[in-house]
Scaffold this active site. Structure first.
Site, short mmCIF file in Angstrom:
data_model
loop_
_atom_site.label_atom_id
_atom_site.label_comp_id
_atom_site.label_asym_id
_atom_site.label_seq_id
_atom_site.Cartn_x
_atom_site.Cartn_y
_atom_site.Cartn_z
N HIS A 1 30.81 72.12 26.22
CA HIS A 1 31.75 72.65 27.06
C HIS A 1 32.73 73.64 26.40
O HIS A 1 34.00 73.17 26.09
CB HIS A 1 32.73 71.36 27.66
N HIS B 1 35.75 66.28 27.29
CA HIS B 1 34.70 67.25 27.42
C HIS B 1 34.92 68.34 26.49
O HIS B 1 33.92 69.00 26.09
CB HIS B 1 34.05 67.48 28.59
N ARG C 1 43.49 27.81 33.29
CA ARG C 1 44.53 28.88 33.15
C ARG C 1 46.14 28.32 32.75
O ARG C 1 46.97 29.01 32.19
CB ARG C 1 44.77 29.34 34.69
N GLU D 1 44.63 47.33 38.05
CA GLU D 1 44.01 46.65 36.91
C GLU D 1 43.38 47.44 35.85
O GLU D 1 43.42 47.41 34.85
CB GLU D 1 42.89 45.80 37.48
N PHE E 1 38.46 40.80 39.74
CA PHE E 1 39.11 42.57 39.83
C PHE E 1 38.85 42.82 38.40
O PHE E 1 39.54 44.06 38.05
CB PHE E 1 40.59 42.22 40.14
N HIS F 1 40.70 32.26 37.69
CA HIS F 1 39.93 32.00 39.15
C HIS F 1 38.47 32.58 38.87
O HIS F 1 38.07 33.32 39.42
CB HIS F 1 40.94 32.96 40.30
N ASP G 1 39.48 31.57 49.53
CA ASP G 1 39.69 32.86 49.60
C ASP G 1 38.27 33.64 49.69
O ASP G 1 38.52 34.89 50.20
CB ASP G 1 40.31 33.43 48.46
#
Length: 665
Positions: free
Chosen positions: A26, A66, A358, A412, A438, A462, A470
């Site tokens: 590039h 790049h 946890r 996240e 997530f 979890h 959930d």
């Protein structure tokens, strides 16, 4: 004295030539940003080519990775150990100049960039680390931590969603030592960006709380210099310098178009560009006066020597703090680490507690955190669920950066890439957290951590259908397997508080790779163990329950399913079956053990095996073989109480015993 334009043209020439020789790359961005780079690197950047790891150097990140020939040219011209032959080897196998800048290859590369938006996000992490270290160590009259983080980024970085996550948080945290240059050239791969990128970028960044310097001519050295001076003078807010540039500047027929973005200019166009720029030198030829004007070795050595004098005065006035600073920047653990952590783990084994892993993770943080002032924790707005705060946690804010806990908000991906930047900067053991489901949002940043071999500890709670009501949007299925299959990733799914503490200890000790620590929402029974078994946890897989002589069946389990395997073992043993239970909290750690140990745990002669894990089933065939069985997930979950779901999907003692008897029949 060479003119500034000719000094910038040296970058353009090397970039054109490097891309042309590789026949890929590039050239547009390096040619367009050469004037900005010349002013920044020659008039502002504090760095020492003879010691690329000087702790108080300014950091430079090329987020639009790049355009890598830009940074390779800068490093070569400035006097780093990057030769003209290295530039000629651009994009070739085992070269120091890969297609995108890679951390650990060429000296002076601060981070691996290429996936757009992650470089600016790493830079936010570096700026957070600088601000936090300064708040923790600087004393009146002794500013031993005092450096800037500079970033080049293009339209692509700003279109990527992660740039919003990172730059929003940077504004909130008041990162005054972060200065970003937007390469506003109006071009992306598809052409002119107004058809797909019409944001008012200056107003966007003003809304984040940034100091914005708009409409700077990216080819006017005086204007660029004035903008940088103004940015450095603003200490309470990060700065965006909006530089209007021409992509491929100097190429008479391709400048200002996407034709020069991601392809060699071609020999004829390079010849025309040389004439246009007044650059009369052969490919890869830099005249001596240009080299002399660029050489930063002497100036860099002087700057580092001046800092060393400052640090010596600091060490005299604050010897304990100076020793601690040196330890942390070197990435060394406290002297009492091994003895203290071994005692903590032994005490946990001696005092059983049936708690969610946890919660066991939080207990480990509580115990280890008292030993580690370098901890820098955080969570993506899930601290009460991830249990990532401990009694010593103190929030890091714009007003007080001496804290050790970052509230990342629901970001996240941003969190994970910011942590990469904190780790790359040095001085901290950083961790973040979210629900395991997530990690999907953050996957590429964890992959980048593994690629760069940097310490990024992620707490993923979890961890299964045990999440319950959930439902499948929040219940991970395939996530653990994808983490395990990522090269250089250390993945742990502990079954109780002892395995959890061991996982944390190893993650803290592992400086050259990221760790994914996977914890349950529901309570888990603590398993009794001998001292030898406790020691074997670190090997990733070990015999937890055994029979006399050779087993006829092996049950392999992780995390919340270990107690299920133990219950089935007890029932089968009572019926006279010869059964072994192997707890395997980390398959990658187990796979690294020698053949003799692996054979002792999983003898090849014992082919009747059942793997039990509330995750995707397919992963486990490498351990049970096609003749074995897997009690795992082959579909997404459902919304219902956890107990009902475990029953629905076969995670019951009755089903394990039934499968075992069928296999043994």
């Amino acid at each position: 004295m060479s003119s500034r334009k000719q000094l910038a043209n040296a970058i353009r020439a090397l970039s054109m030539d490097g891309v042309q020789k590789a026949n890929s790359g590039h050239p547009g961005a390096p040619m367009g940003m050469a004037d900005i780079a010349e002013v920044l690197w020659r008039s502002h950047l504090n760095h020492n080519p003879q010691n690329p790891n000087w702790a108080d150097r300014d950091r430079f990140v090329l987020s639009n990775g790049h355009g890598s020939m830009l940074i390779y040219s800068l490093l070569h011209l400035s006097g780093y150990e990057l030769s003209i032959d290295d530039l000629k080897n651009f994009r070739q196998l085992h070269s120091k100049t890969p297609g995108h800048p890679e951390y650990g290859y060429a000296p002076g590369i601060e981070t691996t960039t290429g996936p757009l938006g992650q470089g600016i996000t790493n830079a936010v992490g570096m700026a957070i680390a600088e601000k936090a270290l300064a708040a923790q160590f600087n004393k009146p009259g002794h500013d031993i931590v005092d450096h800037f983080t500079y970033v080049f980024m293009g339209d692509g970085c700003l279109m990527e969603g992660i740039s919003h996550e990172a730059c929003s948080l940077a504004g909130t945290l008041g990162l005054g030592k972060l200065i970003a240059f937007w390469d506003d050239n109006g071009i992306s791969i598809d052409g002119h960006v107004e058809g797909w990128f019409s944001d008012d970028t200056p107003k966007r960044f003003e809304a984040y709380g940034w100091h914005v310097i708009p409409a700077v001519d990216g080819h006017d050295a005086d204007a660029i210099n004035a903008a940088i001076e103004a940015a450095k003078a603003e200490t309470s807010r990060p700065t965006l310098i909006c530089t209007k540039t021409i992509i491929g500047f100097g190429s008479p027929n391709k400048a200002g178009s996407h034709d020069c973005h991601g392809a060699p200019l071609g020999n004829d166009e390079i010849k025309a560009a040389r004439e246009f720029l007044g650059w009369e030198h052969a490919p890869f030829e830099i005249p001596a006066d240009i080299y002399a004007a660029w050489d930063a070795k002497q100036a860099g050595a002087s700057k580092e020597a001046a800092w060393n004098e400052k640090f010596a005065a600091y060490a005299k006035a604050y010897p304990a703090e100076a020793a601690e600073y040196k330890r942390r920047v070197a990435g060394e653990l406290p002297a009492n680490w091994e003895a203290a952590t071994s005692e903590i783990i032994a005490n946990l084994q001696a005092n059983p507690a049936n708690i969610a892993s946890r919660k066991a993770s939080q207990n480990a943080l509580e115990a280890f955190g008292k030993l580690l002032p370098e901890f820098m924790g955080g969570s993506a707005d899930l601290a009460p669920s991830n249990l990532t705060m401990w009694s010593g946690s103190k929030s890091l804010t714009a007003e007080d950066a001496s804290g050790n806990y970052i509230h990342y908000g629901v970001r996240e991906f941003g969190m994970t890439a910011i942590i990469n930047g904190i780790a790359l900067h040095g001085g901290f053991v950083p961790y973040g957290a979210t629900f395991l489901m997530f990690m999907e949002y953050a996957r590429n940043a964890m992959r980048m951590a593994a690629l760069m071999k940097v310490q990024n500890i992620q707490v993923y709670t979890h961890d299964s259908i045990g999440l319950g009501e959930d439902g499948p949007t929040h219940q991970p299925v395939e996530q653990i397997a994808s983490l395990r299959m990522t090269p250089n990733m250390s993945t742990w799914r502990p079954c109780d508080q002892v395995e959890s503490a061991v996982a944390w200890k190893l993650a803290i000790e592992r400086k050259d790779a990221p760790s994914a620590l996977i914890f349950s929402r529901q309570n888990l029974a603590q398993q009794p163990r001998s001292a030898e078994q406790v020691a074997n946890i670190a090997k990733g897989g070990y015999i937890l329950k055994d029979c006399a002589g050779q087993p006829e069946l092996i049950l392999i389990a992780t995390g919340s399913e270990v107690e299920l395997a133990v219950a089935a073992y007890e029932q089968l043993s009572a019926e006279g079956k010869a059964v072994r239970v192997v707890s395997m909290p980390s398959t990658d750690a187990f796979d690294k053990q020698d053949a003799a140990y692996r054979e002792a745990v999983l003898p090849a002669a014992v082919t009747k095996r059942i793997a039990i894990e509330a995750g995707i089933a397919d992963f486990w065939y490498k351990y049970v073989g096609f003749g074995g069985r897997i009690i795992g997930m082959t579909s997404f979950g459902e919304s219902a109480p956890a107990g009902e779901l475990f029953k629905l999907f076969g995670f019951t003692t009755e089903n394990v015993v039934k499968q075992a008897k069928e296999l043994l029949a």
